[in-house]
Enzyme design. Sequence first.
Site, PDB file in Angstrom:
ATOM      1  N   GLU A 163       0.832  -1.222   0.000  1.00 35.31           N
ATOM      2  CA  GLU A 163       0.000   0.000   0.000  1.00 35.31           C
ATOM      3  C   GLU A 163       0.857   1.259   0.000  1.00 35.31           C
ATOM      4  OE1 GLU A 163      -2.724   1.076  -0.817  1.00 35.31           O
ATOM      5  OE2 GLU A 163      -3.133  -1.005  -1.257  1.00 35.31           O
TER       6      GLU A 163
HETATM    7  C1  LIG Z   1       2.704  -9.717   0.136  1.00 32.23           C
HETATM    8  C2  LIG Z   1       2.469  -8.580  -0.799  1.00 32.23           C
HETATM    9  C3  LIG Z   1       1.172  -8.234  -1.139  1.00 32.23           C
HETATM   10  C4  LIG Z   1       0.936  -7.202  -2.053  1.00 32.23           C
HETATM   11  N1  LIG Z   1      -0.351  -6.921  -2.458  1.00 32.23           N
HETATM   12  C5  LIG Z   1      -0.540  -6.074  -3.507  1.00 32.23           C
HETATM   13  C6  LIG Z   1      -1.827  -5.932  -4.103  1.00 32.23           C
HETATM   14  O1  LIG Z   1      -2.825  -6.524  -3.650  1.00 32.23           O
HETATM   15  N2  LIG Z   1      -1.944  -5.138  -5.203  1.00 32.23           N
HETATM   16  C7  LIG Z   1      -0.879  -4.483  -5.734  1.00 32.23           C
HETATM   17  O2  LIG Z   1      -1.044  -3.804  -6.730  1.00 32.23           O
HETATM   18  N3  LIG Z   1       0.353  -4.569  -5.171  1.00 32.23           N
HETATM   19  C8  LIG Z   1       0.543  -5.364  -4.079  1.00 32.23           C
HETATM   20  N4  LIG Z   1       1.792  -5.485  -3.518  1.00 32.23           N
HETATM   21  C9  LIG Z   1       2.875  -4.694  -4.054  1.00 32.23           C
HETATM   22  C10 LIG Z   1       3.348  -3.592  -3.110  1.00 32.23           C
HETATM   23  O3  LIG Z   1       2.387  -2.593  -3.012  1.00 32.23           O
HETATM   24  C11 LIG Z   1       4.714  -3.110  -3.623  1.00 32.23           C
HETATM   25  O4  LIG Z   1       5.635  -4.131  -3.328  1.00 32.23           O
HETATM   26  C12 LIG Z   1       5.127  -1.787  -3.019  1.00 32.23           C
HETATM   27  O5  LIG Z   1       4.280  -0.765  -3.464  1.00 32.23           O
HETATM   28  C13 LIG Z   1       6.574  -1.412  -3.379  1.00 32.23           C
HETATM   29  O6  LIG Z   1       6.863  -1.628  -4.734  1.00 32.23           O
HETATM   30  P1  LIG Z   1       8.151  -2.484  -5.125  1.00 32.23           P
HETATM   31  O7  LIG Z   1       8.086  -3.766  -4.370  1.00 32.23           O
HETATM   32  O8  LIG Z   1       8.244  -2.572  -6.597  1.00 32.23           O
HETATM   33  O9  LIG Z   1       9.377  -1.676  -4.558  1.00 32.23           O
HETATM   34  P2  LIG Z   1      10.121  -0.431  -5.275  1.00 32.23           P
HETATM   35  O10 LIG Z   1       9.113   0.512  -5.797  1.00 32.23           O
HETATM   36  O11 LIG Z   1      11.138  -0.974  -6.201  1.00 32.23           O
HETATM   37  O12 LIG Z   1      10.836   0.233  -4.029  1.00 32.23           O
HETATM   38  C14 LIG Z   1      12.061  -0.276  -3.462  1.00 32.23           C
HETATM   39  C15 LIG Z   1      12.515   0.682  -2.367  1.00 32.23           C
HETATM   40  O13 LIG Z   1      12.786   1.976  -2.939  1.00 32.23           O
HETATM   41  C16 LIG Z   1      12.007   2.973  -2.303  1.00 32.23           C
HETATM   42  N5  LIG Z   1      11.570   3.946  -3.308  1.00 32.23           N
HETATM   43  C17 LIG Z   1      11.058   3.704  -4.524  1.00 32.23           C
HETATM   44  N6  LIG Z   1      10.757   4.856  -5.149  1.00 32.23           N
HETATM   45  C18 LIG Z   1      11.049   5.847  -4.302  1.00 32.23           C
HETATM   46  C19 LIG Z   1      10.966   7.276  -4.365  1.00 32.23           C
HETATM   47  N7  LIG Z   1      10.487   7.905  -5.426  1.00 32.23           N
HETATM   48  N8  LIG Z   1      11.368   7.990  -3.278  1.00 32.23           N
HETATM   49  C20 LIG Z   1      11.845   7.363  -2.194  1.00 32.23           C
HETATM   50  N9  LIG Z   1      11.973   6.021  -2.088  1.00 32.23           N
HETATM   51  C21 LIG Z   1      11.577   5.270  -3.126  1.00 32.23           C
HETATM   52  C22 LIG Z   1      10.839   2.245  -1.666  1.00 32.23           C
HETATM   53  O14 LIG Z   1      10.312   2.933  -0.538  1.00 32.23           O
HETATM   54  C23 LIG Z   1      11.471   0.913  -1.274  1.00 32.23           C
HETATM   55  O15 LIG Z   1      12.104   1.013  -0.033  1.00 32.23           O
HETATM   56  C24 LIG Z   1       2.034  -6.479  -2.582  1.00 32.23           C
HETATM   57  C25 LIG Z   1       3.341  -6.808  -2.195  1.00 32.23           C
HETATM   58  C26 LIG Z   1       3.560  -7.845  -1.340  1.00 32.23           C
HETATM   59  C27 LIG Z   1       4.981  -8.212  -0.995  1.00 32.23           C
END
Ligand SMILES: Cc1cc2nc3c(=O)[nH]c(=O)nc-3n(C[C@H](O)[C@H](O)[C@H](O)COP(=O)(O)OP(=O)(O)OC[C@H]3O[C@@H](n4cnc5c(N)ncnc54)[C@H](O)[C@@H]3O)c2cc1C
Length: 590
Positions: A440
């Site tokens: 989220e």
């Molecule tokens: C168990 C689980 C359930 C989930 N359920 C859903 C779901 O139902 N629907 C759905 O759509 N998604 C879902 N997700 C996805 C989840 O919302 C994302 O994993 C999350 O939004 C982060 O995206 P990412 O994993 O690609 O990390 P990234 O976006 O690659 O981020 C990696 C790190 O970089 C930081 N970062 C990235 N961009 C910035 C920025 N501009 N400024 C500062 N810091 C930054 C982040 O805070 C993080 O620490 C789920 C994930 C998991 C693991």
Amino acid sequence: MPTYKAPLDEIRFLLEEVHDVGQLAALPGYEDMTPDVLLTVLQEGARLCEEVLAPINQAGDAEGCRFEQGRVATPGGFKAAYDAYREGGWPAMTARPEFGGQGLPHLARFVFDEMLCSSNLSFSMYPGLAYGATALLERWGDDELRRRFLPKLVDGSWGGTMCLTEAHAGTDLGMIRTRAVPAGDGAYLVTGTKIFISSGEHDLTDNIIHLVLAKLPDAPPGTRGISLLLVPKLLPTEEGAAGTPNGVSCGSIEHKMGIKANSTCVMNFENARGWLVGEPHRGMRTMFTMMNGARLAVGMQGLGLAEVAYQNAVAYAKDRLQGRAMRGPQNPREEADPIVVHPDVRRMLMTMKAYIEGMRALAYWVGLLIDVAGRHPEAARREEAEDLLALMTPVIKGFCTDVGFEIANLALQCYGGHGYIREFGMEQFVRDARIAQIYEGTNGVQAMDLLGRKIPEGGGRLAKRFFALAEGELAAAAEDAALADIAKPVAEALRTLQRTTGAVMSRALQNPEEVGAAASEYLRLFGLVATGWMWVRLAKVAAAQGGARNDARLATARFYVARLLPQTAALSAQIVSGAGPVMALEASAL
Ligand SMILES: Cc1cc2nc3c(=O)[nH]c(=O)nc-3n(C[C@H](O)[C@H](O)[C@H](O)COP(=O)(O)OP(=O)(O)OC[C@H]3O[C@@H](n4cnc5c(N)ncnc54)[C@H](O)[C@@H]3O)c2cc1C
């Protein structure tokens, strides 16, 4: 096995004595929603959580979900529990009566959410996503979509999901590649792959309604070009039955650290029929109805897990015999005293208790704001509540989940080695709590939302409203001899927050990296001050009412002020040190 007892006395105290939920009955449409009605509903909800959901939590974690040939089987007992949830009418709780809903206040759902998450976080996410989809369609769906999909979501026979994330597009949703092309008959054909989709496929409901972010052929680049489509797993018949397969399939499920009984799915859409929800290219705005609700709900996950972990840690600390009390044996008939006598164990238990009771007061205050924002007859009151709600959403999500994880960890620590092994269930709470800081929108993203967007919004209008409200209450409490020792330090912490806000905002004018470097500590600072303000509210009622339970509340308020609130000074110092130390090294030197 861990146990769970819903904290109904505490809930009643907050709703009736602290937050005066009697005011809900003055809002149009809520005339029957007296505190008694709400508490009766919540008592029933507590029974479901304690008797049906908590008992299958640990077994569900051990068994996990199974993926076989595109289908997902939830762990034993989940289907029966879902049927009980459905038969109890819980999916309909806050939905509008014209779609079969019960029209209860959102605050009631907030409280119920806490109990659901305490008892079984994995389970809570199946109906939780359908609940979010219901709210989104109520607000943005056209008449046809509402007619076809809402009654089934509201009676719980269909589930819901939110499909945002793709392998290369997590935080940065502007990069999504899922496409939606017009089918020529008003529908769209959706193609793309989404990952990490919670409850994307399972065996609890007849159909699943996916809310999918995609780009139309003429989409502008970035987040301004995202549209929202409703894509059902099965295409419903005119009579409303689940119908025939759409081009939607589950490719696999993730093997993960926690919430193992909730399916986290790769979802493939291949020319799947879907319908636009809201306007083309305005999908982020539309999706935010679901995302804001989900962010608050994830905050309740942090609180719910903290509560259940604390309950078990207290029981264990009173039972486990090790060592002697520093003030002399307290349990002379036995070989040792219970570990609850040791100041370090007390420190952990008091830390948990003070955070939980304060955060709960804060969360319920925010829950009440949803109802005031949605229904108050005076526009000025609605606008004020909307502003405060927007400001507090990242705080509830980020603070309650960061602290929720810390509390689960502290609870495990109270068990020593017995916390680390599976038998007592404490390590599951730690594993389950971890995800709430990530999904989220990561807590880093929440912090940026708070400091980079909500604080400057409208020339600081949202923050000014919060500061004025808290300042007024704290100043009055500081004049009260019974409360001054609690209220004065909180008022000082509020001034620290105000000064720090001003310092970061003026530096941000010179260097935009200042906001990013300060944001996470700022969110924590904000959460600590807001929780402190709530402790003053709690203490005010406790001091007026007296009695053993209220004396304990006052002692806990004093612990909060003495042992937790002082973090604010260190956080402020960290923040005002600026972006320099954070960004000093080139990436190559890291
Ligand atoms: C168990 C689980 C359930 C989930 N359920 C859903 C779901 O139902 N629907 C759905 O759509 N998604 C879902 N997700 C996805 C989840 O919302 C994302 O994993 C999350 O939004 C982060 O995206 P990412 O994993 O690609 O990390 P990234 O976006 O690659 O981020 C990696 C790190 O970089 C930081 N970062 C990235 N961009 C910035 C920025 N501009 N400024 C500062 N810091 C930054 C982040 O805070 C993080 O620490 C789920 C994930 C998991 C693991």
